[in-house]
Design a protein around this motif. Structure first.
Motif, PDB file in Angstrom:
ATOM      1  N   TYR A 225       0.854  -1.104   0.265  1.00 53.52           N
ATOM      2  CA  TYR A 225       0.056  -0.094   0.050  1.00 53.52           C
ATOM      3  C   TYR A 225       0.998   1.416  -0.035  1.00 53.52           C
ATOM      4  CZ  TYR A 225      -3.923   3.146   1.422  1.00 53.52           C
ATOM      5  OH  TYR A 225      -5.168   4.007   1.413  1.00 53.52           O
TER       6      TYR A 225
ATOM      7  N   LYS B 247       1.918   3.073  -3.218  1.00 55.46           N
ATOM      8  CA  LYS B 247       1.234   3.999  -3.596  1.00 55.46           C
ATOM      9  C   LYS B 247       0.718   3.464  -5.234  1.00 55.46           C
ATOM     10  CE  LYS B 247       2.461   7.803  -0.734  1.00 55.46           C
ATOM     11  NZ  LYS B 247       3.079   9.181  -0.713  1.00 55.46           N
TER      12      LYS B 247
ATOM     13  N   VAL C 194     -11.108  -2.146   0.093  1.00 56.03           N
ATOM     14  CA  VAL C 194     -10.097  -1.830  -0.970  1.00 56.03           C
ATOM     15  C   VAL C 194     -10.826  -1.268  -2.306  1.00 56.03           C
ATOM     16  CG1 VAL C 194      -7.847  -2.351  -1.909  1.00 56.03           C
ATOM     17  CG2 VAL C 194      -8.555  -2.953   0.520  1.00 56.03           C
TER      18      VAL C 194
ATOM     19  N   TYR D 281     -12.933   1.923  -1.784  1.00 53.94           N
ATOM     20  CA  TYR D 281     -12.552   3.239  -1.394  1.00 53.94           C
ATOM     21  C   TYR D 281     -10.923   3.604  -1.828  1.00 53.94           C
ATOM     22  CZ  TYR D 281     -16.702   3.421   1.463  1.00 53.94           C
ATOM     23  OH  TYR D 281     -17.957   3.672   1.583  1.00 53.94           O
ATOM     24  N   TYR D 282     -10.356   2.515  -2.563  1.00 52.39           N
ATOM     25  CA  TYR D 282      -9.141   2.791  -3.111  1.00 52.39           C
ATOM     26  C   TYR D 282      -9.031   2.551  -4.526  1.00 52.39           C
ATOM     27  CZ  TYR D 282      -4.047   2.851  -3.414  1.00 52.39           C
ATOM     28  OH  TYR D 282      -2.514   3.180  -3.629  1.00 52.39           O
ATOM     29  N   ASN D 283      -9.268   1.126  -4.820  1.00 53.11           N
ATOM     30  CA  ASN D 283      -9.266   0.743  -6.345  1.00 53.11           C
ATOM     31  C   ASN D 283     -10.064   1.949  -7.207  1.00 53.11           C
ATOM     32  OD1 ASN D 283      -7.081  -0.652  -6.050  1.00 53.11           O
ATOM     33  ND2 ASN D 283      -8.338  -2.650  -5.607  1.00 53.11           N
TER      34      ASN D 283
ATOM     35  N   ASN E 227     -10.242   4.871  -7.077  1.00 58.25           N
ATOM     36  CA  ASN E 227      -9.649   6.186  -7.271  1.00 58.25           C
ATOM     37  C   ASN E 227     -10.916   7.437  -7.050  1.00 58.25           C
ATOM     38  OD1 ASN E 227      -6.950   5.986  -7.911  1.00 58.25           O
ATOM     39  ND2 ASN E 227      -7.633   4.601  -9.606  1.00 58.25           N
TER      40      ASN E 227
ATOM     41  N   THR F 277      -9.622  10.095  -3.273  1.00 57.78           N
ATOM     42  CA  THR F 277      -8.258  10.179  -3.328  1.00 57.78           C
ATOM     43  C   THR F 277      -7.690  11.454  -2.313  1.00 57.78           C
ATOM     44  OG1 THR F 277      -8.356  11.712  -5.178  1.00 57.78           O
ATOM     45  CG2 THR F 277      -7.447   9.435  -5.429  1.00 57.78           C
TER      46      THR F 277
ATOM     47  N   ILE G 114      -9.462   9.479   1.848  1.00 60.03           N
ATOM     48  CA  ILE G 114      -8.669   8.366   2.182  1.00 60.03           C
ATOM     49  C   ILE G 114      -7.352   8.578   3.047  1.00 60.03           C
ATOM     50  CG2 ILE G 114      -7.510   6.241   1.955  1.00 60.03           C
ATOM     51  CD1 ILE G 114     -10.613   5.851   2.350  1.00 60.03           C
TER      52      ILE G 114
ATOM     53  N   GLU H 260      -6.601   8.276   7.211  1.00 65.11           N
ATOM     54  CA  GLU H 260      -5.183   7.232   7.646  1.00 65.11           C
ATOM     55  C   GLU H 260      -4.498   7.861   8.628  1.00 65.11           C
ATOM     56  OE1 GLU H 260      -2.739   6.580   4.071  1.00 65.11           O
ATOM     57  OE2 GLU H 260      -4.359   5.641   2.894  1.00 65.11           O
TER      58      GLU H 260
ATOM     59  N   TYR I 113      -8.923   0.267   6.579  1.00 63.76           N
ATOM     60  CA  TYR I 113      -9.915  -0.646   5.822  1.00 63.76           C
ATOM     61  C   TYR I 113     -10.510  -1.839   6.666  1.00 63.76           C
ATOM     62  CZ  TYR I 113      -7.943   1.771   2.098  1.00 63.76           C
ATOM     63  OH  TYR I 113      -7.532   2.761   1.122  1.00 63.76           O
TER      64      TYR I 113
END
Length: 622
Positions: free
Chosen positions: A383, A386, A443, A446-448, A450, A453, A456, A460, A470
């Motif tokens: 992670y 990045k 993931v 909320y991440y993949n 995009n 950005t 999140i 963290e 997560y």
């Protein structure tokens, strides 16, 4: 005679390059076979009765199916149903899921005629020739029967055919290399087929019309020099390359046709440095400004020379998928994976430094010696590199792989149905696998996607490490029953706000979420949590009127909207006020003395993330 090749892809946008390769190879050597080869593709989401009916209406004389872990269940069901309505039609299977289970499948499914084992281009051509020859000899036999005028002559004609030509025709199939089939009461393998010279294979894409709105897959090598225990590619250690002259000619075809994306299916594309260099150099020299090329690479194999070349490519010209799988050194050793994690981190950082390459990193949960805490550590390591995409996958125990052989040693339990996914091991429990499944979903959302950005990275800050964020999100979803929903995109923003306001500054989170919403699209419906903009309406309209007016002296800010009047700009752009410092690589998240306005330019987008370009305006400009 018609040999119908049939595929069940996992999605509509996918194609089956294996079947296209079989057909192209056969027609390259025997153009006169064109009328005898059919090819149809469905998806696993098509209704079985619909597929069955369409196959029946095509009246095939022989059927071939391409078997993979995502379609094996449906195809084997189809085999049994097809045999009921077309009992005389021979049915053949091919593909990795058939090759490594060939004997088992032929023994278990009496409806099957056999399996094409391994690479199938030459085998398919010979098998097709066999059926065409048999059809021709059947016609000769029928002619003998029709021409004979007496019952005695008919019997004699049948005897001549049955005792010589028919037996020869039937025996010929056992001389074709690369088959598994029945002979008498036994299941046998014919001699192994030699590996294919890739330069002998014809180009698949003579006509791109049939591939509209589909992913274009392209192959320049087969085999892999590495021995990863979970992967079937490790079985074929001999790497074969397609002639680079042919490759460049075919790349130019994609470029000339302005294909949106070409996905290389080479297992480790850069295992041969000169081959990779030639292709990447050609892409740079002939870039059309549109086509994107996707590669699966061994990142730690990249040299300084190659990194310099890659960083010089147009942003968005290539994307790299890198299988990290784990950062646990003992696990890497056990799965026979050669990788220098320290070197990998530095190379990913180098790839990022050019701000031009979309990076996709993979992890696999359920590997030997990787428990829940170890996986948490691997996740955090990857992670922090990045990537634009972080795929959290789960071990698949594939027939033919070393992992399959070691299942007892690892106390490895996995589903008995495809995709044979891990349930538990000596090191990780089923309960923990279930928790990781939920983390995976968080993931993905909320991440993949995009789409978060800005939000999140702020959240963290409230957790010891990214994985914990997560994991906490997954627990929040489970506690509130959100996993059972199939929400709209805006729902994810609302839930994230509910989650965050338990521990974070709500005003800051609202501004971050608002920023994320408008980065991706000029939302027609204002988010429920966003600030009311009615007080800013006249100021925003005034800005656009001034933009239109200042075109005369060239002092306007928006150079890409000179074809729009003020009213059109209001509809096509968006301006949002912000009262906190949430911008830049190191935002302070402190209250600003004066508001800052973000203008979202949707005609200018980041080629890697598709985010709108932002023009920042001061209070004096609005």
């Amino acid at each position: 005679m018609k040999f119908l090749l049939t595929a069940l892809n996992s999605k509509y946008i996918h194609t089956n390059p294996a079947l296209y390769s079989l057909r192209s190879y056969a027609l390259y050597h025997r153009p006169d076979y064109a009328e005898h080869i059919g090819l149809c593709e469905y998806t696993i989401n098509n209704r079985m009765d619909e597929i069955l009916g369409q196959i029946y209406r095509q009246k095939p004389d022989v059927l071939g199916f391409s078997l993979y872990i995502w379609n094996v269940t449906q195809i084997l069901e189809l085999v049994r149903e097809i045999h009921k309505i077309m009992p005389k039609v021979p049915i053949w299977l091919g593909g990795p899921e058939a090759s490594y289970r060939a004997k088992e499948l032929v023994e278990s499914y009496p409806e099957l005629t056999g399996v094409i084992v391994g690479e199938g281009e030459q085998t398919f051509l010979e098998l097709l020739t066999y059926y065409l020859d048999r059809e021709q000899k059947d016609c000769i036999a029928d002619g003998i029967r029709q021409d004979d005028s007496t019952q005695t002559d008919i019997r004699q004609g049948n005897a001549r055919w049955d005792n010589t030509q028919q037996n020869e025709a039937d025996d010929f199939i056992y001389t074709i290399h690369g088959l598994c089939l029945r002979k008498d009461d036994n299941v046998i393998f014919t001699p192994e087929r030699e590996l294919t010279d890739l330069s002998d294979l014809p180009f698949l894409y003579q006509d791109l019309k049939q591939f509209e709105h589909k992913i274009i897959y392209y192959e320049t090598s087969r085999g892999c020099p590495f021995r990863c225990s979970y992967c079937l590619s490790s079985i074929d250690k001999k790497v074969r390359l397609r002639d680079i002259g042919l490759v460049k000619k075919e790349l130019q075809y994609f470029l000339d046709e302005k294909v949106p994306q070409v996905k290389f299916i080479d297992r480790t594309f850069n295992c041969n440095h000169e081959h990779a260099w030639e292709i990447w150099s050609y892409i740079k020299e002939h870039d059309n400004g549109i086509t994107n090329f996707h590669f699966e690479i061994g990142a730690d194999l990249l040299t300084d020379r190659e990194l310099e070349l890659l960083n010089s490519l147009r942003p968005g010209a290539v994307q790299m998928e890198i299988g990290v799988q784990t950062t646990n050194e003992k696990t890497l050793q056990e799965i026979r994976r050669v990788m220098d994690i320290g070197k990998l981190k530095k190379i990913v950082e180098r790839l990022h430094s050019g701000h031009n390459i979309h990076i996709h990193l993979d992890l696999i949960a359920g590997l030997p010696y990787e428990d829940y805490e170890s996986f948490r550590h691997s996740f955090n390591d990857v992670y922090r590199m990045k990537p634009e995409q972080l795929q959290l996958g789960f071990l698949k125990v594939l027939s033919g792989s070393y992992m399959k052989e070691a299942e007892k040693q690892y106390d490895l339990l996995y589903t008995s149905y495809p995709p044979y996914e891990v349930l538990s091991t000596k090191w990780i429990s089923y309960e923990e696998i279930c928790r990781l499944k939920q983390v995976e979903e968080m993931v993905e959302i909320y991440y993949n996607s995009n789409q978060f950005t800005y939000t999140i990275p702020y959240l963290e800050r409230f957790f010891d490490n990214p994985f914990d964020l997560y994991e906490a999100l997954a627990l929040f979803y489970e506690k509130n029953g959100y996993f059972v929903n199939t929400p709209s995109r805006m729902y994810w923003y609302d839930v994230l706000l509910q989650f965050a306001e338990e521990f974070a500054n709500r005003e800051i989170v609202v501004q971050l979420l608002t920023m994320d919403v408008y980065l991706r699209e000029n939302a027609k419906s204002r988010p429920s949590f966003a600030k009311d903009l009615s007080a800013y309406k006249e100021r925003v309209n005034h800005f656009y009127r001034m933009e239109e007016k200042h075109r005369e002296d060239g002092s306007n800010r928006l150079k890409n909207y000179e074809d729009c009047d003020a009213r059109m700009m209001v509809r096509q752009l968006h301006i949002e006020p912000f009262s906190y410092d949430i911008f830049g690589e190191e935002p302070t998240y402190q209250k600003l003395d004066k508001e800052v306005f973000a203008l979202y330019d949707y005609r200018q987008r980041n080629p890697l993330t598709y985010d709108a370009e932002i023009v920042f305006l001061t209070e004096d400009e609005i």
